[in-house]
Enzyme design. Structure first.
Site, PDB file in Angstrom:
ATOM      1  N   LYS A  49     142.341  19.320 -15.270  1.00 30.04           N
ATOM      2  CA  LYS A  49     141.920  20.525 -15.992  1.00 30.04           C
ATOM      3  C   LYS A  49     143.077  21.080 -16.831  1.00 30.04           C
ATOM      4  O   LYS A  49     142.873  21.506 -17.975  1.00 30.04           O
ATOM      5  CB  LYS A  49     141.413  21.576 -14.997  1.00 30.04           C
ATOM      6  CG  LYS A  49     140.095  21.174 -14.316  1.00 30.04           C
ATOM      7  CD  LYS A  49     139.733  22.082 -13.131  1.00 30.04           C
ATOM      8  CE  LYS A  49     138.530  21.537 -12.367  1.00 30.04           C
ATOM      9  NZ  LYS A  49     138.208  22.316 -11.150  1.00 30.04           N
ATOM     10  N   GLN A  93     140.434  26.840  -6.897  1.00 24.77           N
ATOM     11  CA  GLN A  93     139.938  25.492  -6.604  1.00 24.77           C
ATOM     12  C   GLN A  93     139.409  25.407  -5.171  1.00 24.77           C
ATOM     13  O   GLN A  93     140.091  25.806  -4.222  1.00 24.77           O
ATOM     14  CB  GLN A  93     141.061  24.472  -6.838  1.00 24.77           C
ATOM     15  CG  GLN A  93     140.653  23.020  -6.678  1.00 24.77           C
ATOM     16  CD  GLN A  93     139.675  22.536  -7.744  1.00 24.77           C
ATOM     17  OE1 GLN A  93     139.670  22.993  -8.875  1.00 24.77           O
ATOM     18  NE2 GLN A  93     138.828  21.596  -7.376  1.00 24.77           N
ATOM     19  N   ASP A 116     134.205  29.698 -13.420  1.00 26.49           N
ATOM     20  CA  ASP A 116     133.602  28.740 -12.497  1.00 26.49           C
ATOM     21  C   ASP A 116     132.120  29.051 -12.244  1.00 26.49           C
ATOM     22  O   ASP A 116     131.377  28.198 -11.751  1.00 26.49           O
ATOM     23  CB  ASP A 116     134.326  28.839 -11.149  1.00 26.49           C
ATOM     24  CG  ASP A 116     134.998  27.549 -10.747  1.00 26.49           C
ATOM     25  OD1 ASP A 116     134.648  26.502 -11.310  1.00 26.49           O
ATOM     26  OD2 ASP A 116     135.854  27.606  -9.857  1.00 26.49           O
TER      27      ASP A 116
HETATM   28  N1  GUN Z   1     135.823  21.849  -6.192  1.00 22.25           N
HETATM   29  C1  GUN Z   1     134.991  20.855  -6.571  1.00 22.25           C
HETATM   30  N2  GUN Z   1     134.408  21.169  -7.740  1.00 22.25           N
HETATM   31  C2  GUN Z   1     134.882  22.383  -8.105  1.00 22.25           C
HETATM   32  C3  GUN Z   1     134.671  23.222  -9.243  1.00 22.25           C
HETATM   33  O1  GUN Z   1     133.888  22.948 -10.152  1.00 22.25           O
HETATM   34  N3  GUN Z   1     135.367  24.375  -9.240  1.00 22.25           N
HETATM   35  C4  GUN Z   1     136.207  24.722  -8.242  1.00 22.25           C
HETATM   36  N4  GUN Z   1     136.832  25.895  -8.329  1.00 22.25           N
HETATM   37  N5  GUN Z   1     136.423  23.984  -7.197  1.00 22.25           N
HETATM   38  C5  GUN Z   1     135.764  22.804  -7.127  1.00 22.25           C
END
Ligand code: GUN
Length: 290
Positions: A49, A93, A116
């Site tokens: 990311k 995350q 998110d």
């Molecule tokens: N863990 C797995 N997928 C995601 C996501 O799209 N966002 C976040 N914050 N954590 C994740």
């Protein structure tokens, strides 16, 4: 069978975003990542990311907190980022260590910075078909893949396999929306569903998000169905450079002769999640500076 190239579709979205960020003259969008502990999948996702943000011209900050961080310390950090005008979006995350409540943590993020889409306010807006909120990145990416691949959903039977807060539930809500791609008849199946293959065989479009490697086999899908594979499962493989391979929820090779469209793993939904996070971040920035 049309193999849906998630890398190529994500790249075209990234190009669109890069062009738009390039036109900004004043402040630039920025996203803050909070990673608690060092879960290997989380390390790799956050790195991806950050790299994508940099390519687009979106700033990023990485906040690393130890696995035993207290709820209070984590919340202080989120509060500071909520108050920081230079931060457009915040992403905590998942998964979080067991002593931290994920829902409570996601709800600490201000809704207008919740890129998110995990906040209760944004999930509520999705339920109400109020487009002013943020849609979670993976389900939003699934919708983009469907739209950009010309898969029809109107009046079709969409079967969602998996009922997670992050993927299955929002994907089902999106598919039943009174808009395209949507207007589908939606069935949600999960680990407790009886006669599951009987239901998945009715799917015109199957969205597999159950998190089990190669769970969907050829006998579970009808001829001509479109398949979106959301699974990213690490399977041990002694011959792979890292000692593991990434495998989807769908047995791609077995389904290839049957499916009309299918996403591969890797290279399907995964890159779309990252692209949609960037889309949401730019949108949060624009809403803050409107
Ligand atoms: N863990 C797995 N997928 C995601 C996501 O799209 N966002 C976040 N914050 N954590 C994740």
């Amino acid at each position: 069978m049309q193999r849906i190239d998630g890398n190529a579709i994500a790249e075209s979205i990234i190009k669109e975003l890069t062009a738009e960020v390039g036109t900004l003259t004043g402040p630039k969008p920025a996203v803050a990542f909070i990673r608690v502990g060092d879960n290997p999948a989380s390390v790799s996702y956050v790195r991806k990311k950050e790299k994508t943000a940099a390519r687009i011209g979106i700033g990023s900050q990485l906040h690393l907190l130890p696995a035993d961080v207290s709820r209070e310390t984590l919340f202080e950090r989120i509060d500071a980022l909520n108050a920081d005008p230079e931060v457009s979006g915040i992403l905590v995350q998942a998964p979080l260590p067991k002593h931290l409540d994920e829902t409570e943590t996601f709800n600490r993020v201000a809704p207008h910075k919740d890129v998110d889409g995990f906040n209760t306010v944004n999930i509520g807006k999705l339920c109400q078909e109020d487009d002013s909120g943020f849609v979670a990145c993976t389900p939003a990416g699934i919708v983009e893949l469907i739209a950009r691949s010309g898969i029809e959903t109107e009046g079709k039977h969409v079967v969602v396999l998996g009922r997670s807060q992050i993927v299955g539930k929002p994907a089902a809500l999106l598919m039943m929306r009174k808009a395209l791609p949507g207007n589908a008849t939606v069935t949600v199946c999960h680990s407790r569903t009886t006669n599951l293959p009987e239901i998945t065989r009715q799917a015109d479009l199957l969205i597999a998000a159950i998190g089990r490697p190669h769970f969907v086999t050829a006998d579970m899908v009808k001829d001509g169905a479109a398949i979106i594979d959301v699974g990213i499962n690490r399977v041990e493989a002694a011959d792979a450079p890292r000692g593991y391979r990434l495998v989807g929820d769908v047995d791609f090779d077995a389904l290839a002769p049957k499916a009309s469209h299918m996403t591969p793993v890797p290279g399907g939904v995964g890159p779309m999640t990252v692209a949609m996070l960037m889309h949401n971040t730019l949108r949060a920035f624009k809403l803050a500076h409107a």
